[in-house]
Scaffold this motif. Structure first.
Motif, PDB file in Angstrom:
ATOM      1  N   GLU A 157       0.826  -1.202   0.000  1.00  0.00           N
ATOM      2  CA  GLU A 157       0.000   0.000   0.000  1.00  0.00           C
ATOM      3  C   GLU A 157       0.868   1.262   0.000  1.00  0.00           C
ATOM      4  OE1 GLU A 157      -2.488  -0.435   3.415  1.00  0.00           O
ATOM      5  OE2 GLU A 157      -4.108  -1.363   2.273  1.00  0.00           O
ATOM      6  N   ILE A 158       1.967   1.226   0.783  1.00  0.00           N
ATOM      7  CA  ILE A 158       2.860   2.396   0.817  1.00  0.00           C
ATOM      8  C   ILE A 158       3.501   2.605  -0.555  1.00  0.00           C
ATOM      9  CG2 ILE A 158       4.982   3.304   1.835  1.00  0.00           C
ATOM     10  CD1 ILE A 158       4.212   1.806   4.417  1.00  0.00           C
ATOM     11  N   ARG A 159       3.968   1.506  -1.182  1.00  0.00           N
ATOM     12  CA  ARG A 159       4.595   1.628  -2.500  1.00  0.00           C
ATOM     13  C   ARG A 159       3.587   2.053  -3.558  1.00  0.00           C
ATOM     14  NH1 ARG A 159       8.399  -3.828  -2.533  1.00  0.00           N
ATOM     15  NH2 ARG A 159       9.734  -3.218  -0.770  1.00  0.00           N
ATOM     16  N   SER A 160       2.347   1.590  -3.441  1.00  0.00           N
ATOM     17  CA  SER A 160       1.311   1.995  -4.396  1.00  0.00           C
ATOM     18  C   SER A 160       1.081   3.499  -4.348  1.00  0.00           C
ATOM     19  CB  SER A 160       0.015   1.244  -4.095  1.00  0.00           C
ATOM     20  OG  SER A 160      -1.011   1.653  -4.948  1.00  0.00           O
ATOM     21  N   GLU A 161       1.073   4.055  -3.118  1.00  0.00           N
ATOM     22  CA  GLU A 161       0.904   5.509  -3.007  1.00  0.00           C
ATOM     23  C   GLU A 161       2.095   6.241  -3.627  1.00  0.00           C
ATOM     24  OE1 GLU A 161       0.345   6.313   1.086  1.00  0.00           O
ATOM     25  OE2 GLU A 161      -1.651   5.387   1.217  1.00  0.00           O
ATOM     26  N   GLU A 162       3.312   5.692  -3.420  1.00  0.00           N
ATOM     27  CA  GLU A 162       4.483   6.332  -4.019  1.00  0.00           C
ATOM     28  C   GLU A 162       4.428   6.255  -5.539  1.00  0.00           C
ATOM     29  OE1 GLU A 162       7.732   4.282  -2.307  1.00  0.00           O
ATOM     30  OE2 GLU A 162       7.599   5.258  -0.342  1.00  0.00           O
ATOM     31  N   LEU A 163       4.020   5.086  -6.092  1.00  0.00           N
ATOM     32  CA  LEU A 163       3.923   4.952  -7.546  1.00  0.00           C
ATOM     33  C   LEU A 163       2.868   5.876  -8.131  1.00  0.00           C
ATOM     34  CD1 LEU A 163       4.235   1.075  -8.000  1.00  0.00           C
ATOM     35  CD2 LEU A 163       5.869   2.828  -8.692  1.00  0.00           C
ATOM     36  N   SER A 164       1.763   6.058  -7.433  1.00  0.00           N
ATOM     37  CA  SER A 164       0.727   6.979  -7.918  1.00  0.00           C
ATOM     38  C   SER A 164       1.274   8.395  -8.021  1.00  0.00           C
ATOM     39  CB  SER A 164      -0.481   6.936  -6.971  1.00  0.00           C
ATOM     40  OG  SER A 164      -1.036   5.647  -6.934  1.00  0.00           O
ATOM     41  N   SER A 165       2.065   8.792  -7.031  1.00  0.00           N
ATOM     42  CA  SER A 165       2.660  10.139  -7.071  1.00  0.00           C
ATOM     43  C   SER A 165       3.623  10.259  -8.250  1.00  0.00           C
ATOM     44  CB  SER A 165       3.376  10.413  -5.747  1.00  0.00           C
ATOM     45  OG  SER A 165       4.029  11.667  -5.796  1.00  0.00           O
ATOM     46  N   ILE A 166       4.464   9.200  -8.454  1.00  0.00           N
ATOM     47  CA  ILE A 166       5.414   9.242  -9.574  1.00  0.00           C
ATOM     48  C   ILE A 166       4.678   9.254 -10.902  1.00  0.00           C
ATOM     49  CG2 ILE A 166       7.248   7.931 -10.711  1.00  0.00           C
ATOM     50  CD1 ILE A 166       8.089   6.933  -7.948  1.00  0.00           C
ATOM     51  N   THR A 167       3.586   8.469 -11.017  1.00  0.00           N
ATOM     52  CA  THR A 167       2.819   8.420 -12.275  1.00  0.00           C
ATOM     53  C   THR A 167       2.254   9.791 -12.634  1.00  0.00           C
ATOM     54  OG1 THR A 167       2.243   6.129 -11.805  1.00  0.00           O
ATOM     55  CG2 THR A 167       0.916   7.262 -13.442  1.00  0.00           C
ATOM     56  N   ARG A 168       1.772  10.497 -11.648  1.00  0.00           N
ATOM     57  CA  ARG A 168       1.242  11.836 -11.935  1.00  0.00           C
ATOM     58  C   ARG A 168       2.339  12.747 -12.462  1.00  0.00           C
ATOM     59  NH1 ARG A 168      -1.723  10.673  -7.144  1.00  0.00           N
ATOM     60  NH2 ARG A 168      -0.152  11.717  -5.869  1.00  0.00           N
ATOM     61  N   LYS A 169       3.526  12.666 -11.862  1.00  0.00           N
ATOM     62  CA  LYS A 169       4.638  13.487 -12.341  1.00  0.00           C
ATOM     63  C   LYS A 169       5.035  13.101 -13.766  1.00  0.00           C
ATOM     64  CE  LYS A 169       6.550  14.187  -7.688  1.00  0.00           C
ATOM     65  NZ  LYS A 169       7.718  13.954  -6.801  1.00  0.00           N
ATOM     66  N   VAL A 170       5.068  11.749 -14.071  1.00  0.00           N
ATOM     67  CA  VAL A 170       5.430  11.298 -15.419  1.00  0.00           C
ATOM     68  C   VAL A 170       4.409  11.764 -16.434  1.00  0.00           C
ATOM     69  CG1 VAL A 170       5.687   9.242 -16.850  1.00  0.00           C
ATOM     70  CG2 VAL A 170       6.759   9.321 -14.605  1.00  0.00           C
ATOM     71  N   ARG A 171       3.103  11.752 -16.067  1.00  0.00           N
ATOM     72  CA  ARG A 171       2.069  12.193 -16.994  1.00  0.00           C
ATOM     73  C   ARG A 171       2.248  13.661 -17.358  1.00  0.00           C
ATOM     74  NH1 ARG A 171      -1.990  11.181 -13.996  1.00  0.00           N
ATOM     75  NH2 ARG A 171      -2.129   8.987 -14.566  1.00  0.00           N
ATOM     76  N   VAL A 172       2.572  14.468 -16.361  1.00  0.00           N
ATOM     77  CA  VAL A 172       2.798  15.896 -16.635  1.00  0.00           C
ATOM     78  C   VAL A 172       4.016  16.070 -17.545  1.00  0.00           C
ATOM     79  CG1 VAL A 172       3.389  18.096 -15.572  1.00  0.00           C
ATOM     80  CG2 VAL A 172       1.712  16.611 -14.483  1.00  0.00           C
ATOM     81  N   GLY A 173       5.101  15.303 -17.283  1.00  0.00           N
ATOM     82  CA  GLY A 173       6.286  15.405 -18.122  1.00  0.00           C
ATOM     83  C   GLY A 173       6.020  14.942 -19.546  1.00  0.00           C
ATOM     84  N   ARG A 174       5.181  13.903 -19.680  1.00  0.00           N
ATOM     85  CA  ARG A 174       4.874  13.387 -21.016  1.00  0.00           C
ATOM     86  C   ARG A 174       4.109  14.429 -21.829  1.00  0.00           C
ATOM     87  NH1 ARG A 174       1.960   7.867 -20.780  1.00  0.00           N
ATOM     88  NH2 ARG A 174       3.956   7.350 -19.788  1.00  0.00           N
ATOM     89  N   ILE A 175       3.179  15.113 -21.209  1.00  0.00           N
ATOM     90  CA  ILE A 175       2.420  16.150 -21.930  1.00  0.00           C
ATOM     91  C   ILE A 175       3.359  17.256 -22.390  1.00  0.00           C
ATOM     92  CG2 ILE A 175       0.644  17.918 -21.642  1.00  0.00           C
ATOM     93  CD1 ILE A 175      -0.780  15.999 -19.705  1.00  0.00           C
ATOM     94  N   ALA A 176       4.325  17.607 -21.535  1.00  0.00           N
ATOM     95  CA  ALA A 176       5.272  18.667 -21.920  1.00  0.00           C
ATOM     96  C   ALA A 176       6.109  18.226 -23.114  1.00  0.00           C
ATOM     97  CB  ALA A 176       6.161  19.007 -20.726  1.00  0.00           C
ATOM     98  N   VAL A 177       6.559  16.923 -23.108  1.00  0.00           N
ATOM     99  CA  VAL A 177       7.361  16.435 -24.230  1.00  0.00           C
ATOM    100  C   VAL A 177       6.556  16.429 -25.516  1.00  0.00           C
ATOM    101  CG1 VAL A 177       8.533  14.391 -25.124  1.00  0.00           C
ATOM    102  CG2 VAL A 177       8.876  15.062 -22.762  1.00  0.00           C
ATOM    103  N   VAL A 178       5.278  16.023 -25.454  1.00  0.00           N
ATOM    104  CA  VAL A 178       4.434  16.016 -26.654  1.00  0.00           C
ATOM    105  C   VAL A 178       4.289  17.413 -27.235  1.00  0.00           C
ATOM    106  CG1 VAL A 178       2.094  15.600 -27.477  1.00  0.00           C
ATOM    107  CG2 VAL A 178       3.200  13.930 -25.993  1.00  0.00           C
ATOM    108  N   LEU A 179       4.100  18.398 -26.371  1.00  0.00           N
ATOM    109  CA  LEU A 179       3.982  19.779 -26.852  1.00  0.00           C
ATOM    110  C   LEU A 179       5.268  20.236 -27.519  1.00  0.00           C
ATOM    111  CD1 LEU A 179       2.018  21.381 -23.856  1.00  0.00           C
ATOM    112  CD2 LEU A 179       1.130  20.751 -26.095  1.00  0.00           C
ATOM    113  N   ILE A 180       6.412  19.862 -26.954  1.00  0.00           N
ATOM    114  CA  ILE A 180       7.699  20.249 -27.548  1.00  0.00           C
ATOM    115  C   ILE A 180       7.871  19.598 -28.918  1.00  0.00           C
ATOM    116  CG2 ILE A 180      10.205  20.045 -27.287  1.00  0.00           C
ATOM    117  CD1 ILE A 180       9.776  20.259 -24.253  1.00  0.00           C
ATOM    118  N   VAL A 181       7.513  18.279 -29.029  1.00  0.00           N
ATOM    119  CA  VAL A 181       7.646  17.587 -30.312  1.00  0.00           C
ATOM    120  C   VAL A 181       6.734  18.193 -31.367  1.00  0.00           C
ATOM    121  CG1 VAL A 181       7.272  15.372 -31.474  1.00  0.00           C
ATOM    122  CG2 VAL A 181       8.399  15.427 -29.263  1.00  0.00           C
ATOM    123  N   LEU A 182       5.508  18.552 -30.995  1.00  0.00           N
ATOM    124  CA  LEU A 182       4.596  19.198 -31.941  1.00  0.00           C
ATOM    125  C   LEU A 182       5.175  20.520 -32.417  1.00  0.00           C
ATOM    126  CD1 LEU A 182       1.109  18.480 -30.296  1.00  0.00           C
ATOM    127  CD2 LEU A 182       2.061  17.461 -32.370  1.00  0.00           C
ATOM    128  N   GLY A 183       5.801  21.243 -31.502  1.00  0.00           N
ATOM    129  CA  GLY A 183       6.416  22.513 -31.909  1.00  0.00           C
ATOM    130  C   GLY A 183       7.543  22.297 -32.894  1.00  0.00           C
TER     131      GLY A 183
END
Length: 595
Positions: A157-183
């Motif tokens: 359960e503790i690791r699941s909460e940590e992974l959820s936090s990391i996943t949210r950060k990765v999702r934000v980074g992925r959106i930023a990379v997609v915007l850069i590639v489109l540019g």
């Protein structure tokens, strides 16, 4: 337990012998009156040495039976109520837990009720005690594992909460990379794409209208028609595998009597591998040979049925019946004459008539028997006999061929490898096999192949004998070639990629030299370039030069005599990334206008 009368002992001793518990009866003089077989078995004693012996002389001197002896002695010297105790004794190399219950036999006289003997009942509870101890031990183990699972669940359960936090950060980074590639794509699209190599011979041309000298010269690009190589390929990925593997199967049911080549050894074509025991096949062969001979004799007998023994017996029976009826007729005639003369009675004459009637019936039965026997050799019977003979011959020849295959030879040269699969037993002497069982395989390591798969869209483009260029990350700098050997006609099970079925393709690798073969290993990944079409003298022009109006296609060319632009219909063929093939309508050296 009911107190028993000593006078009833003989009746109850038989019952004691049927019990599953041990029973011993000791009188108050210390004499052993009875001990059943289960008691002797539990204490590892002999029944003959107990009966009539003094208890103390037998048990006091024996080691490891002290507790049992003490309980019995206490019960003998201190008679009272029934007692029950648990003792541990060592019998041989094992410890046994026994429950000892003591009670007493009293006299039949109601007034005295004097105690006469003591009964000790012995029950073996060793297994019950061990089961209880195992149950307690298992309970502790389960409790310990449950505690560990609870701790692990909390960690998850503790690791699941940590992974959820990391996943949210990765999702934000992925959106930023997609915007850069489109540019980046938008920036690249703003640049003008330079002409491809096919347009390297495009030249600037100028043309003016001779009828209007004032008109400005019009400048345009042209392409000189020339012959080029047209090549279409399909890129796939696969893996290296053995080019040829032959399976060795059992030719018949039996036992392996000899293994000539162990697993892992090299073999040559025609070399003996395995010899099977022919005992069972030889027995079947002899039985089949007997059936074959019987079927052959039966057919020969039917074909010459008129001279057969059965027909001869039937003719003889018919002749005997005819003779018998003649004799009966003569006897009847004599009887009639004697009856007229009054020599015999009417009763004897009636007997003669009955005899003649019986002989007639016998003759009719013989006639029917003869007709039935003669009919046994009809066309249907002959056909059945021929079919039976053919069946027996086929079985006999098949078993003879099996017997010749008792020694299994190597079909190819290679290395003998074990049969894959958990259900396949090792290849050893004495192993029982059935017909068709996989015994081993021979792998030809000198030849390799590449196995890949293709979707249904590209499947129609791939044909047998097409050339293939093979490269791979495991053998950098090495380019090898092969040929499409087989294209599956059925989709590979479980190979659907995004809902599209895939079909297996096998490429046979060309003969390799020792250096190239030393760099390759079975299982390496390979990149394939299959040439599906190739033409050395094709006419290719840039795609922008082709104009299409409905179903018609044309190009603009420069007339070399007038320098004027003319429109000419053409027939086009295959298309590449930047060019199109012209099948009809253009000649080498002509100038094609590119708008």
């Amino acid at each position: 337990m009911k107190t028993l009368s000593y006078s009833d002992s003989q009746i109850y001793w038989a019952l004691f012998e049927c019990l599953s518990d041990g029973v011993i009866i000791i009188d108050f003089n210390g004499i052993i009156k009875f001990a059943n077989s289960d008691f002797c078995r539990m204490l590892n004693l002999h029944q003959d040495e107990l009966l009539g012996s003094v208890f103390g002389e037998v048990f006091v001197t024996r080691e490891n039976l002290d507790e049992f002896t003490q309980i019995v002695l206490d019960a003998v010297f201190n008679p009272g109520e029934r007692e029950r105790k648990i003792v541990t004794v060592e019998i041989g190399d094992s410890q046994r837990s026994l429950v000892i219950t003591t009670t007493y036999l009293k006299s039949e006289e109601e007034q005295s009720q004097e105690t006469q003997a003591m009964i000790a009942t012995v029950s073996d509870i060793t297994e019950i005690k061990e089961l209880r101890e195992n149950e307690v031990r298992l309970g502790k183990v389960v409790e310990s594992q449950l505690s560990e699972l609870q701790i692990a669940y909390r960690d998850i359960e503790i690791r699941s909460e940590e992974l959820s936090s990391i996943t949210r950060k990765v999702r934000v980074g992925r959106i930023a990379v997609v915007l850069i590639v489109l540019g980046l794509f938008v920036g690249i699209g703003s640049w003008r794409i330079q002409p491809l190599d096919l347009l390297s011979n495009v030249t600037q041309q100028a043309i003016s209208d001779p009828a209007n000298p004032v008109a400005k010269e019009i400048s345009f690009q042209t392409f000189t028609v020339q012959l080029s190589e047209l090549k279409a390929t399909i890129a796939l990925r696969g893996s290296l595998s053995l080019g040829r593997t032959e399976e060795i199967v059992s030719p018949f049911e039996g036992n392996i009597s000899e293994v000539h080549v162990p697993i892992g050894e090299a073999v040559k074509e025609g070399e003996p591998l395995i010899t099977l025991d022919t005992g069972q096949v030889s027995t079947e062969l002899r039985r089949t040979e007997v059936s074959y001979i019987q079927a052959r004799d039966k057919l020969n007998n039917l074909e010459d049925w008129a001279n057969s023994d059965e027909m001869a017996r039937s003719r003889s029976a018919l002749r005997r019946a005819a003779i018998a009826i003649d004799e009966a007729e003569q006897a009847l005639a004599r009887s009639s004459f004697l009856l007229e003369q009054g020599i015999i009675s009417a009763l004897e004459h009636e007997q003669a008539e009955r005899s003649r009637t019986n002989r007639e019936l016998d003759y009719e039965a013989a006639q029917r028997e003869f007709a039935a026997t003669e009919n046994k050799s009809n066309e249907e019977a002959l056909l059945i006999a021929r079919l039976e003979l053919d069946t027996a011959r086929v079985q006999f020849e098949a078993l003879k061929k099996k017997l010749e295959l008792s020694t299994v030879m190597a079909p190819i040269s290679g290395v003998l490898i074990a049969a894959e699969g958990a259900q396949n037993a090792p290849l050893v002497k004495g192993r029982s096999v059935k017909q068709g069982d996989l015994l081993a395989s021979i792998a030809d390591f000198d030849r390799l192949s590449v196995v890949t798969s293709v979707d249904e869209v590209d499947l129609r483009k791939i044909k047998v004998n097409q050339r293939v260029l093979i490269t791979g990350p495991g053998f950098p700098g090495l380019e090898i070639y092969g040929t499409v050997e087989r294209v599956s006609t059925r989709a590979v099970g479980g190979s659907r990629l995004r809902g599209v079925p895939r079909f297996e393709v096998v490429i046979s690798v060309d003969q390799l030299n020792s250096d190239a073969r030393g760099q390759l290993r079975v299982g390496m990944s390979a990149q394939l370039e299959i040439t599906v079409f190739q033409q050395q003298d094709a006419i290719l022009i840039p795609i922008p030069a082709v104009e299409q109006f409905g179903q018609s296609t044309s190009v603009n060319i420069v007339n070399p005599e007038t320098s004027e632009v003319e429109q000419r219909p053409v027939v086009i063929g295959r298309t590449t990334l930047n060019s199109v093939q012209v099948i009809e309508g253009l000649a080498v050296g002509e100038l094609v206008v590119i708008p």
